[in-house]
Design an enzyme around this catalytic site. Structure first.
Site, short mmCIF file in Angstrom:
data_model
loop_
_atom_site.label_atom_id
_atom_site.label_comp_id
_atom_site.label_asym_id
_atom_site.label_seq_id
_atom_site.Cartn_x
_atom_site.Cartn_y
_atom_site.Cartn_z
N PRO A 1 0.79 -1.23 0.00
CA PRO A 1 0.00 0.00 0.00
C PRO A 1 0.82 1.28 0.00
CG PRO A 1 -0.13 -1.11 2.12
CD PRO A 1 0.53 -2.06 1.17
N ASN A 2 0.34 2.21 -0.79
CA ASN A 2 0.86 3.58 -0.89
C ASN A 2 2.17 3.71 -1.66
OD1 ASN A 2 -1.29 4.89 0.58
ND2 ASN A 2 -0.48 3.86 2.40
N ARG B 1 5.77 12.47 -2.75
CA ARG B 1 5.81 13.06 -1.41
C ARG B 1 6.92 12.38 -0.61
NH1 ARG B 1 1.29 11.23 1.28
NH2 ARG B 1 2.18 12.25 3.07
N TYR C 1 11.67 8.42 1.31
CA TYR C 1 11.55 7.37 0.30
C TYR C 1 12.30 7.67 -1.00
CZ TYR C 1 7.91 5.73 3.45
OH TYR C 1 7.23 5.28 4.56
N ASN D 1 7.92 -5.91 -0.88
CA ASN D 1 7.87 -4.74 -0.02
C ASN D 1 6.40 -4.57 0.33
OD1 ASN D 1 7.80 -2.35 1.32
ND2 ASN D 1 8.98 -1.18 -0.19
N ALA E 1 3.11 -0.92 4.81
CA ALA E 1 2.63 -0.97 6.19
C ALA E 1 2.08 -2.34 6.58
CB ALA E 1 1.58 0.11 6.41
N GLU F 1 12.64 -9.84 1.54
CA GLU F 1 11.83 -8.69 1.96
C GLU F 1 12.67 -7.42 1.79
OE1 GLU F 1 10.74 -8.91 6.10
OE2 GLU F 1 9.81 -6.92 6.10
N HIS G 1 12.68 -3.05 2.11
CA HIS G 1 12.09 -1.75 2.47
C HIS G 1 13.01 -0.66 1.96
CE1 HIS G 1 9.05 -3.54 5.02
NE2 HIS G 1 9.99 -4.36 5.44
N ARG H 1 13.28 4.38 12.42
CA ARG H 1 12.01 5.11 12.35
C ARG H 1 11.17 4.80 13.60
NH1 ARG H 1 9.30 4.64 6.67
NH2 ARG H 1 8.25 6.49 7.53
O1 CA2 Z 1 10.43 1.76 3.64
C1 CA2 Z 1 9.58 1.08 3.05
O2 CA2 Z 1 9.76 0.62 1.93
C2 CA2 Z 1 8.21 0.85 3.73
O3 CA2 Z 1 7.80 -0.47 3.42
C3 CA2 Z 1 7.28 1.87 3.13
C4 CA2 Z 1 5.90 1.88 3.77
C5 CA2 Z 1 6.01 1.95 5.29
O4 CA2 Z 1 4.71 1.83 5.87
C6 CA2 Z 1 6.91 0.89 5.85
O5 CA2 Z 1 7.00 1.05 7.24
C7 CA2 Z 1 8.29 0.98 5.24
C8 CA2 Z 1 5.09 3.10 3.29
C9 CA2 Z 1 5.03 3.32 1.83
C10 CA2 Z 1 4.42 4.66 1.58
O6 CA2 Z 1 5.10 5.25 0.51
C11 CA2 Z 1 4.89 6.57 0.26
C12 CA2 Z 1 5.69 7.12 -0.70
C13 CA2 Z 1 5.55 8.47 -1.00
C14 CA2 Z 1 4.61 9.23 -0.35
C15 CA2 Z 1 3.82 8.66 0.61
C16 CA2 Z 1 3.95 7.31 0.91
#
Ligand code: CA2
Length: 150
Positions: free
Chosen positions: A11-12, A19, A24, A75, A78, A99, A101, A108
């Site tokens: 997700p996301n 953003r 990221y 990946n 969340a 896996e 990230h 974090r």
């Molecule tokens: O660091 C990672 O790859 C995560 O899997 C990314 C997830 C986060 O919940 C994990 O804890 C770590 C979130 C992805 C959201 O990605 C966004 C990218 C740009 C703007 C907003 C969200």
């Protein structure tokens, strides 16, 4: 797809590059896909790269990977920190799993420090941005060729 590596994004991650570049990076999901395709091709492999915001769809894809993929990169976003359903699907998947990230989940918030799905992974890479996906493909290429030799 012979020798396909499934790369599943949760997700996301479709928002990458729009953003939070300090967390990221600036690459979009499509940039990441291109990186993976190039790396896999250089190792004689192909990539099936997907993203979903839906937990059930990710579970379905993991089940599909059991029979259609030679390796799996996940990946789970969340869902890594919440999803026993994804863990169970990954545990049932007999292909090697890495896996990944993008961010270093250990520097974090505490709720990101635990990933349920790590238990099913051969290895975990975090904090290296898009390079982590390339390293995961290298690791899977070794695991796949070792499995073929053995
Ligand atoms: O660091 C990672 O790859 C995560 O899997 C990314 C997830 C986060 O919940 C994990 O804890 C770590 C979130 C992805 C959201 O990605 C966004 C990218 C740009 C703007 C907003 C969200």
């Amino acid at each position: 797809m012979a020798n396909a590596i499934y790369v599943l994004n949760g997700p996301n991650l479709n928002l990458l590059g729009t953003r939070e570049p300090e967390v990221y990076g600036t690459e979009t999901l499509d940039d990441l896909k291109q990186r993976c395709v190039r790396k896999a091709e250089s190792l004689g492999l192909s990539v099936d790269f997907r993203q979903s915001n839906a937990e059930g769809e990710l579970v379905d894809w993991i089940q599909e990977a059991r029979t259609k993929a030679s390796g799996l990169i996940v990946n789970a976003g969340a869902y890594s920190h919440t999803s026993i359903a994804m863990l169970d699907a990954l545990l049932a998947c007999e292909v090697p799993i890495v896996e990944v990230h993008l961010s270093n989940i250990f520097n974090r918030e505490p709720f990101r420090h635990r990933s349920y799905i790590s238990r099913a992974a051969k290895g975990v890479i975090c904090g290296l941005g898009g390079q982590g996906y390339e390293l995961a493909i290298e690791a899977l290429a070794s695991a796949i060729s070792q499995a073929k030799a053995g």
